[in-house]
Design an enzyme around this catalytic site. Structure first.
Site, PDB file in Angstrom:
ATOM      1  N   SER A  66       0.845  -1.189   0.000  1.00 49.38           N
ATOM      2  CA  SER A  66       0.000   0.000   0.000  1.00 49.38           C
ATOM      3  C   SER A  66       0.882   1.242   0.000  1.00 49.38           C
ATOM      4  O   SER A  66       1.888   1.301   0.703  1.00 49.38           O
ATOM      5  CB  SER A  66      -0.902   0.019   1.237  1.00 49.38           C
ATOM      6  OG  SER A  66      -1.570   1.261   1.342  1.00 49.38           O
ATOM      7  N   HIS A  71       1.831   5.683   4.881  1.00 51.55           N
ATOM      8  CA  HIS A  71       2.670   4.492   4.866  1.00 51.55           C
ATOM      9  C   HIS A  71       4.117   4.838   4.504  1.00 51.55           C
ATOM     10  O   HIS A  71       4.471   5.999   4.318  1.00 51.55           O
ATOM     11  CB  HIS A  71       2.082   3.454   3.918  1.00 51.55           C
ATOM     12  CG  HIS A  71       0.747   2.942   4.370  1.00 51.55           C
ATOM     13  ND1 HIS A  71      -0.037   2.104   3.616  1.00 51.55           N
ATOM     14  CD2 HIS A  71       0.053   3.159   5.519  1.00 51.55           C
ATOM     15  CE1 HIS A  71      -1.155   1.823   4.270  1.00 51.55           C
ATOM     16  NE2 HIS A  71      -1.123   2.449   5.429  1.00 51.55           N
ATOM     17  N   HIS A 111      -9.870  -2.684 -16.795  1.00 47.84           N
ATOM     18  CA  HIS A 111     -11.171  -3.134 -17.315  1.00 47.84           C
ATOM     19  C   HIS A 111     -11.187  -4.568 -17.833  1.00 47.84           C
ATOM     20  O   HIS A 111     -12.222  -5.026 -18.295  1.00 47.84           O
ATOM     21  CB  HIS A 111     -11.668  -2.199 -18.434  1.00 47.84           C
ATOM     22  CG  HIS A 111     -11.611  -0.751 -18.085  1.00 47.84           C
ATOM     23  ND1 HIS A 111     -12.425  -0.185 -17.138  1.00 47.84           N
ATOM     24  CD2 HIS A 111     -10.803   0.247 -18.546  1.00 47.84           C
ATOM     25  CE1 HIS A 111     -12.152   1.121 -17.028  1.00 47.84           C
ATOM     26  NE2 HIS A 111     -11.165   1.401 -17.868  1.00 47.84           N
ATOM     27  N   ARG A 160      -5.668  -4.262 -24.393  1.00 49.81           N
ATOM     28  CA  ARG A 160      -4.925  -3.153 -24.985  1.00 49.81           C
ATOM     29  C   ARG A 160      -3.483  -3.057 -24.491  1.00 49.81           C
ATOM     30  O   ARG A 160      -2.568  -2.779 -25.259  1.00 49.81           O
ATOM     31  CB  ARG A 160      -5.657  -1.840 -24.709  1.00 49.81           C
ATOM     32  CG  ARG A 160      -5.043  -0.638 -25.392  1.00 49.81           C
ATOM     33  CD  ARG A 160      -5.717   0.657 -24.963  1.00 49.81           C
ATOM     34  NE  ARG A 160      -7.164   0.625 -25.163  1.00 49.81           N
ATOM     35  CZ  ARG A 160      -7.969   1.636 -24.848  1.00 49.81           C
ATOM     36  NH1 ARG A 160      -7.471   2.737 -24.283  1.00 49.81           N
ATOM     37  NH2 ARG A 160      -9.273   1.555 -25.065  1.00 49.81           N
ATOM     38  N   ASN A 179     -10.855  -0.507 -12.886  1.00 51.30           N
ATOM     39  CA  ASN A 179     -10.054   0.632 -13.336  1.00 51.30           C
ATOM     40  C   ASN A 179      -9.113   1.008 -12.199  1.00 51.30           C
ATOM     41  O   ASN A 179      -9.423   1.833 -11.351  1.00 51.30           O
ATOM     42  CB  ASN A 179     -10.953   1.805 -13.728  1.00 51.30           C
ATOM     43  CG  ASN A 179     -10.157   2.948 -14.329  1.00 51.30           C
ATOM     44  OD1 ASN A 179      -8.957   2.823 -14.577  1.00 51.30           O
ATOM     45  ND2 ASN A 179     -10.808   4.063 -14.572  1.00 51.30           N
ATOM     46  N   ARG A 235      -5.715   1.797 -12.728  1.00 50.55           N
ATOM     47  CA  ARG A 235      -4.481   2.351 -13.288  1.00 50.55           C
ATOM     48  C   ARG A 235      -4.052   3.587 -12.506  1.00 50.55           C
ATOM     49  O   ARG A 235      -4.865   4.473 -12.234  1.00 50.55           O
ATOM     50  CB  ARG A 235      -4.707   2.719 -14.755  1.00 50.55           C
ATOM     51  CG  ARG A 235      -4.934   1.519 -15.664  1.00 50.55           C
ATOM     52  CD  ARG A 235      -5.501   1.936 -17.000  1.00 50.55           C
ATOM     53  NE  ARG A 235      -6.846   2.496 -16.855  1.00 50.55           N
ATOM     54  CZ  ARG A 235      -7.551   3.001 -17.848  1.00 50.55           C
ATOM     55  NH1 ARG A 235      -7.043   3.038 -19.062  1.00 50.55           N
ATOM     56  NH2 ARG A 235      -8.764   3.475 -17.616  1.00 50.55           N
ATOM     57  N   GLU A 240      -2.303   9.881  18.296  1.00 50.41           N
ATOM     58  CA  GLU A 240      -3.330   9.052  17.660  1.00 50.41           C
ATOM     59  C   GLU A 240      -3.009   7.580  17.841  1.00 50.41           C
ATOM     60  O   GLU A 240      -1.846   7.169  17.886  1.00 50.41           O
ATOM     61  CB  GLU A 240      -3.429   9.379  16.170  1.00 50.41           C
ATOM     62  CG  GLU A 240      -4.005  10.740  15.866  1.00 50.41           C
ATOM     63  CD  GLU A 240      -4.350  10.896  14.400  1.00 50.41           C
ATOM     64  OE1 GLU A 240      -4.716   9.884  13.757  1.00 50.41           O
ATOM     65  OE2 GLU A 240      -4.247  12.017  13.885  1.00 50.41           O
TER      66      GLU A 240
END
Length: 216
Positions: free
Chosen positions: A10, A15, A42, A46, A74, A76, A154
């Site tokens: 991630s 991070h 998708h 391509r 999607n 990308r 926190e």
């Protein structure tokens, strides 16, 4: 990324390296690479090379521009995110070194503390954060977290505590062995505080002082 068929990372803003949102997957399996390359856009062909492990691809770019062979998403990355990520990767050794320095100071502060147990390092960790588990069941975790919040510190659950306590588990076919006492203890009595590659020794001293207020 050094074991398993796929490693996932991630790059959320809090991070080790950040592209603000998103992440990446790594693999040395060519078929899995081609599957992910298609699924991230998708499920189309391509972006696949002409010779790939999923399908036979024609040399007609018009036909291949909207030809779908897999269910997809999607996912990308934006070019700006990619540029940020590449710059962050060059800084990664220094980032990890800074986190490890903070971790060494943290361990010196809390080793053998009577109220909390801390994690033990296996190998060489890059120290995402600092985990605590309360040793004294008479101390209310909510009170500890509230005191830390008052000090601007926190906290988060130790991800994810006991995962089978999450509602999402009903969507999975799973089984457990026994009552998971250790996971339950972490779930009920654990918390963690974030690390950083900047020098946070003053903040860690403040953390120690705040935790010490719960000692008899």
């Amino acid at each position: 990324g050094t074991f398993g068929q796929i490693g996932t990372f991630s790059s959320f803003f809090s991070h080790h390296i950040s592209t603000m949102e998103g992440g990446l997957a790594v693999t040395d399996d060519e078929e899995l690479y081609h599957i992910m390359l298609s699924m991230r856009a998708h499920g189309w062909t391509r972006n696949l090379p002409e010779s790939n492990r999923i399908c036979e691809k024609s040399d007609d770019p018009f036909e291949e521009s909207f030809r779908f062979v897999l269910p997809g998403y999607n996912l990308r990355p934006l070019e700006m995110s990619g540029a940020l990520g590449q710059a962050q990767l060059r800084k990664l050794p220094d980032i990890i070194e800074g986190r490890r320095r903070n971790a060494a100071f943290f361990c010196d502060l809390f080793e053998g503390h009577p109220l909390v147990s801390i994690q033990k390092e296996t190998g060489e960790s890059s120290w995402f954060g600092f985990a605590f588990v309360l040793n004294d069941s008479s101390v209310d975790r909510r009170a500890v977290l509230s005191r830390l919040a008052e000090q601007g510190i926190e906290t988060r659950p130790i991800v994810t505590g006991n995962f089978v306590r999450n509602d999402v588990i009903r969507f999975f076919d799973y089984e457990t062995f026994g009552d998971l006492p250790t996971a339950n203890k972490i779930d009920k009595e654990g918390f963690f505080v974030g690390n950083h590659h900047f020098d946070i020794s003053d903040k860690l001293r403040q953390l120690r002082t705040s935790v010490d207020t719960f000692l008899d």
